[in-house]
Design a protein around this motif. Sequence first.
Motif, short mmCIF file in Angstrom:
data_model
loop_
_atom_site.label_atom_id
_atom_site.label_comp_id
_atom_site.label_asym_id
_atom_site.label_seq_id
_atom_site.Cartn_x
_atom_site.Cartn_y
_atom_site.Cartn_z
N ARG A 1 0.84 -1.19 0.00
CA ARG A 1 0.00 0.00 0.00
C ARG A 1 0.88 1.25 0.00
NH1 ARG A 1 -3.10 -3.20 -1.39
NH2 ARG A 1 -5.01 -3.94 -0.37
N GLN A 2 0.44 2.24 -0.78
CA GLN A 2 1.17 3.51 -0.86
C GLN A 2 0.51 4.55 0.05
OE1 GLN A 2 1.33 5.20 -4.81
NE2 GLN A 2 3.24 6.30 -4.42
N TYR A 3 1.28 5.56 0.46
CA TYR A 3 0.81 6.63 1.33
C TYR A 3 0.42 6.13 2.73
CZ TYR A 3 0.66 9.60 -2.83
OH TYR A 3 0.99 10.31 -3.96
N GLN A 4 1.06 5.08 3.19
CA GLN A 4 0.87 4.66 4.56
C GLN A 4 2.07 3.83 5.01
OE1 GLN A 4 -2.79 2.30 4.59
NE2 GLN A 4 -1.63 0.41 4.50
N VAL A 5 2.32 3.79 6.31
CA VAL A 5 3.43 3.03 6.88
C VAL A 5 2.90 2.17 8.03
CG1 VAL A 5 5.26 4.65 6.25
CG2 VAL A 5 4.03 4.95 8.42
N GLU A 6 3.64 1.13 8.33
CA GLU A 6 3.30 0.26 9.45
C GLU A 6 4.03 0.72 10.70
OE1 GLU A 6 3.69 -4.46 10.80
OE2 GLU A 6 4.52 -3.75 8.89
N LYS A 7 3.30 0.99 11.74
CA LYS A 7 3.90 1.46 12.98
C LYS A 7 4.49 0.28 13.76
CE LYS A 7 1.91 4.78 15.22
NZ LYS A 7 0.95 5.56 16.02
N SER A 8 5.25 0.60 14.78
CA SER A 8 5.83 -0.42 15.64
C SER A 8 4.74 -1.24 16.31
CB SER A 8 6.70 0.26 16.71
OG SER A 8 6.98 -0.62 17.77
N ASN A 9 5.02 -2.52 16.55
CA ASN A 9 4.03 -3.37 17.23
C ASN A 9 4.28 -3.46 18.73
OD1 ASN A 9 6.27 -5.05 17.42
ND2 ASN A 9 5.26 -6.85 16.59
N VAL A 10 5.07 -2.53 19.27
CA VAL A 10 5.35 -2.52 20.70
C VAL A 10 4.10 -2.10 21.47
CG1 VAL A 10 6.70 -1.44 22.54
CG2 VAL A 10 7.79 -2.00 20.36
#
Length: 260
Positions: free
Chosen positions: A210-219
């Motif tokens: 997917r473009q225009y989004q990022v995966e954040k940390s799973n902490v």
Amino acid sequence: MIRSLYTSVSGMITQESKQGVITNNLANVNTIGFKSGNLSVKEFDRVLLYNYDKIQNGKNYRQDLGEISLGSKIDDVNTNFTQGVFEKTDKATDFSLEGNGFFTVERNDGIGVNRYYTRDGSFHVNSRGYLVNSSGDNVLGVNLETEEIEPIRIESNNFVLDGEGNLNVEGSPLYRFYTVDFENYSGLQKFGDNIYRGENERETNNISVRQYQVEKSNVNVIKEMVDMMTVIRSFETNQKLIQSIDETLGKAVNELGSVR
């Protein structure tokens, strides 16, 4: 008494290492694509205690007293590869992966060019027109014309990811990301810079880019804080136990052994 001292010390060493893992998790709570770690602990081989105090018919016989543990030791640091939540951005060079798998990057280590893997899709275009990660490593893709795996060269900010997962530059599909997966994640090793190294990669299409989004940390911050408090309490308990053993040994040496 000495065995108890060693057991308590080994517990303190283990808790100190756990604290290091938890601290690293909390320090990377805002790192894109970061996967939290967890320290696995196992005990040393158990020891069988016995004596020969049992006497029958004038002979001493062996009498098993039971097993005793000599403390804990560090087994391994496991990585939790659970997917994190996604965050929308306004950058065309931000990408995320939905499902199991990794982006592939290429790095020159000075002794050769090697491949590494990451869930961090916060990329940018460098001065030479190549798509790179925050460490400057080239992001690999499959050239749609030659089917060769090579660094993605865009040379323009006018690009878009189409519905088929292809990177269209100036309206022409040029690349698809070389996304890979592994049969067993236990073989993956954290290398630093939010990348991993491993063997036996295989290209996978069972993943959505997917473009225009990022995966954040799973902490999970709350879980990490609770674990930190547990580690601190356990460390303090072992510390007090060592102080008690030390005082007892001091009395045994200075008082029981003194001539009266």
